[in-house]
Design a protein around this motif. Structure first.
Motif, PDB file in Angstrom:
ATOM      1  N   LYS A  68     -12.803   4.431   3.882  1.00  0.00           N
ATOM      2  CA  LYS A  68     -11.628   4.549   2.465  1.00  0.00           C
ATOM      3  C   LYS A  68     -12.279   6.039   2.374  1.00  0.00           C
ATOM      4  O   LYS A  68     -12.934   6.569   2.435  1.00  0.00           O
TER       5      LYS A  68
ATOM      6  N   GLY B 191     -14.913   9.966   5.318  1.00  0.00           N
ATOM      7  CA  GLY B 191     -14.365   8.608   4.500  1.00  0.00           C
ATOM      8  C   GLY B 191     -15.772   7.842   4.765  1.00  0.00           C
ATOM      9  O   GLY B 191     -16.422   8.236   5.675  1.00  0.00           O
ATOM     10  N   THR B 192     -15.724   6.731   4.316  1.00  0.00           N
ATOM     11  CA  THR B 192     -16.584   5.566   3.999  1.00  0.00           C
ATOM     12  C   THR B 192     -15.948   4.434   4.757  1.00  0.00           C
ATOM     13  O   THR B 192     -15.057   3.492   4.258  1.00  0.00           O
TER      14      THR B 192
ATOM     15  N   ASP C   9     -10.458   8.937  -0.475  1.00  0.00           N
ATOM     16  CA  ASP C   9      -9.587   9.863  -1.182  1.00  0.00           C
ATOM     17  C   ASP C   9      -8.113  10.025  -1.684  1.00  0.00           C
ATOM     18  O   ASP C   9      -7.765   9.800   0.041  1.00  0.00           O
ATOM     19  N   LYS C  10      -6.981   8.883  -2.788  1.00  0.00           N
ATOM     20  CA  LYS C  10      -5.636   8.960  -2.266  1.00  0.00           C
ATOM     21  C   LYS C  10      -5.159   9.790  -1.801  1.00  0.00           C
ATOM     22  O   LYS C  10      -4.105  11.108  -0.787  1.00  0.00           O
TER      23      LYS C  10
ATOM     24  N   ASP D 171      -5.635   3.750  -0.411  1.00  0.00           N
ATOM     25  CA  ASP D 171      -6.891   4.983  -0.767  1.00  0.00           C
ATOM     26  C   ASP D 171      -7.828   4.499   0.489  1.00  0.00           C
ATOM     27  O   ASP D 171      -8.997   4.470   0.335  1.00  0.00           O
ATOM     28  N   SER D 172      -7.791   4.714   1.488  1.00  0.00           N
ATOM     29  CA  SER D 172      -7.900   3.929   2.911  1.00  0.00           C
ATOM     30  C   SER D 172      -7.189   3.854   3.539  1.00  0.00           C
ATOM     31  O   SER D 172      -6.163   4.449   4.116  1.00  0.00           O
TER      32      SER D 172
ATOM     33  N   ASN E 188      -3.626   3.203   3.517  1.00  0.00           N
ATOM     34  CA  ASN E 188      -3.297   2.737   2.642  1.00  0.00           C
ATOM     35  C   ASN E 188      -3.124   3.314   1.628  1.00  0.00           C
ATOM     36  O   ASN E 188      -3.167   4.945   1.746  1.00  0.00           O
TER      37      ASN E 188
ATOM     38  N   GLN F 217     -15.401   0.862   4.822  1.00  0.00           N
ATOM     39  CA  GLN F 217     -15.072  -0.651   4.069  1.00  0.00           C
ATOM     40  C   GLN F 217     -14.709  -2.165   4.703  1.00  0.00           C
ATOM     41  O   GLN F 217     -15.813  -2.630   4.168  1.00  0.00           O
TER      42      GLN F 217
ATOM     43  N   GLU G 255       1.285  -0.853  -0.011  1.00  0.00           N
ATOM     44  CA  GLU G 255       0.122  -0.719  -0.597  1.00  0.00           C
ATOM     45  C   GLU G 255       0.805   1.378   0.066  1.00  0.00           C
ATOM     46  O   GLU G 255       0.534   2.122  -0.966  1.00  0.00           O
TER      47      GLU G 255
END
Ligand code: FAD
Length: 432
Positions: free
Chosen positions: A187, A268-269, A189-190, A228-229, A226, A271, A71
């Motif tokens: 999750k 964030g959501t 955005d990067k 994108d998380s 990570n 995951q 990651e």
């Protein structure tokens, strides 16, 4: 298909880092190894923070940095001390490659494929139910459908290791010797992660979190970036959870709402949510790790350095050392406990037992002085910085005197002596 009907050189139970490292070590020396994993695929059942560490991982997978699903490369390690509303963070940053964040479902699957390439026979979706013995010697395992026989069986079946218990090599784990860990993958955005953690693409940060909703509890929080998380979680002594009737997911919810943490995960959501046990017994709780025809590696042998969040490296290297001992035993045709105890000797000479021995008194001291070190002094760190940064027209000397007086008022002299004695005892056991 096995060379000798249903008999092989070595059976390894569990395709986590310990089992895969053990199996690959054997296969590279031309030994026939069957690696049995209960999950749909290696890594599908595995929960961790987390970071894998470059140097030990390279000992097993020399090209992992360029080939494995990674990651981010961790360039910052933050130690965050949370008060109820405030926090103090000490951060170490260096643009090096000491560790990488990975997702185990991807990393373990890749590692198991590497093992297959080396010749390991991987049997997935198969639970080992019991051990087969001939007298006092382990000679195989029973799955739901089949019996497999081997000269040596290696147990890499993780923290619960029902198989080591069956063999009476391990007792039931006591609640004070494990932490229950819960974690969420959120999750994001990067680019938002890059901004919030002040890193570039592929660079990451680790957060170790003390206090906050864990003030006074034997628990530690963690945060990893990570691609994108963000992984956020905590591990709390099972003993504390039971005694105080705490629910770990409620503590995690509070942690996520803390004013220092909330902005990092905002928007964030969710995951993924998972829970897992972490061995915390340390040196004093490491069981017997071998017997006639059998060795125990990784979490199954309680080989975790919980202060440093090190588990995968102890798992990989213990797997490698057991693999090397098994190669020697196979070459000599000797699978006795005496022969396999070379594995225990190799562990003792390695960083694994040396590090566990270094921290052998840590958990005792932590349990004994829990309220002092995990509540009172953590709060005092924050109140010191509150005092130090406040501008209130009170002379600085008076501020310092008031701070010291507050400690003397809050803590009885006898308690202060006990705290100091605990620190001396701990430092003595670590350094001497
Ligand atoms: C929340 C959390 C965060 C962590 N963070 C980190 C970190 O950041 N860095 C780090 O180095 N360590 C970390 N650790 C510790 C690390 O994950 C473990 O030490 C490591 O995974 C141990 O590897 P293992 O192979 O011994 O066991 P495991 O990874 O648990 O693998 C055991 C395998 O055996 C299989 N299995 C079990 N029973 C059977 C059976 N009867 N038959 C067939 N298969 C079976 C399981 O499905 C599993 O795949 C963390 C742990 C947790 C819980």
């Amino acid at each position: 298909m096995l060379k000798k009907n249903n008999k092989t050189d070595v059976i390894v139970v569990g395709a986590g880092p310990a089992g895969i490292s053990c199996a690959i070590t054997l296969a590279r020396e031309g030994k026939e190894v069957v690696l049995i994993e209960r999950g749909m695929f290696a890594g599908s059942k595995n929960v961790f923070g987390g970071a894998i560490y470059t140097q030990p991982t390279k000992e097993i997978f020399p090209n992992f940095e360029s080939e494995a699903p990674i990651e981010r490369r961790n360039i910052e390690h933050k130690f965050m001390i949370l008060g109820e509303k405030d926090s103090t963070t000490i951060s170490y940053r260096k643009n090096d490659n000491v560790s990488y964040s990975v997702i185990r479902a991807k990393f373990d699957r890749w590692a198991a494929e590497e093992a297959k390439k080396a010749g390991v026979i991987l049997v997935e979706q198969t639970v080992v139910r019991s051990i087969i013995k001939n007298g006092t010697t382990v000679v195989g395992v029973k799955t739901e459908l089949e019996e497999y026989y081997a000269d040596i069986v290696i147990l890499a079946d993780g923290v619960n290791s029902l198989l080591a218990k069956q063999l009476k090599l391990r007792k039931n784990i006591e609640p004070k010797d494990v932490a229950l860990s819960v974690k969420e993958v959120i999750k994001l955005d990067k680019n938002i992660i890059n901004q919030r953690f002040n890193v570039k693409d592929n660079e990451g940060a680790i957060g170790e979190i003390f206090g906050g909703p864990m003030l006074g509890i034997l628990g530690l929080g963690f945060m990893y970036t990570n691609s994108d998380s963000i992984t956020i979680g905590l591990g709390v002594s099972l003993n504390d959870l039971i005694e105080n009737n705490y629910r770990p997911y409620e503590i995690l919810e509070k942690l996520k709402e803390h004013p220092t943490i909330a902005p990092l995960i905002e928007g964030g959501t969710l995951q993924e949510y998972s829970a897992h046990l972490i061995p915390e017994g340390g040196y004093k709780k490491v069981p017997k790790l071998c017997d006639n025809g059998v060795m125990i590696v990784g979490d199954a042998g309680m080989l975790v350095n919980n202060l440093h969040w090190e588990g995968t490296n102890l798992a990989m290297i213990s797997g490698k050392l057991a693999g090397e001992t098994a190669i020697d035993a196979l070459n000599k045709g000797d699978y006795s406990r005496k022969m396999l105890s070379n594995y225990e000797n190799a562990l003792s000479d390695s960083f694994i037992m040396k590090d566990l021995r270094t921290y052998k008194d840590l958990m005792d001291v932590a349990h004994q002085r829990q309220k002092a070190f995990l509540s009172y002094y953590l709060k005092k760190v924050n109140s010191f910085f509150e005092m130090f940064t406040s501008v209130n027209s009170v002379p600085k000397k008076e501020n310092y005197h008031n701070f010291i007086k507050s400690i003397l008022k809050d803590r009885k002299i006898s308690e202060l002596f006990k705290d100091i004695w605990a620190v001396i005892r701990l430092l003595w056991s670590i350094l001497v």
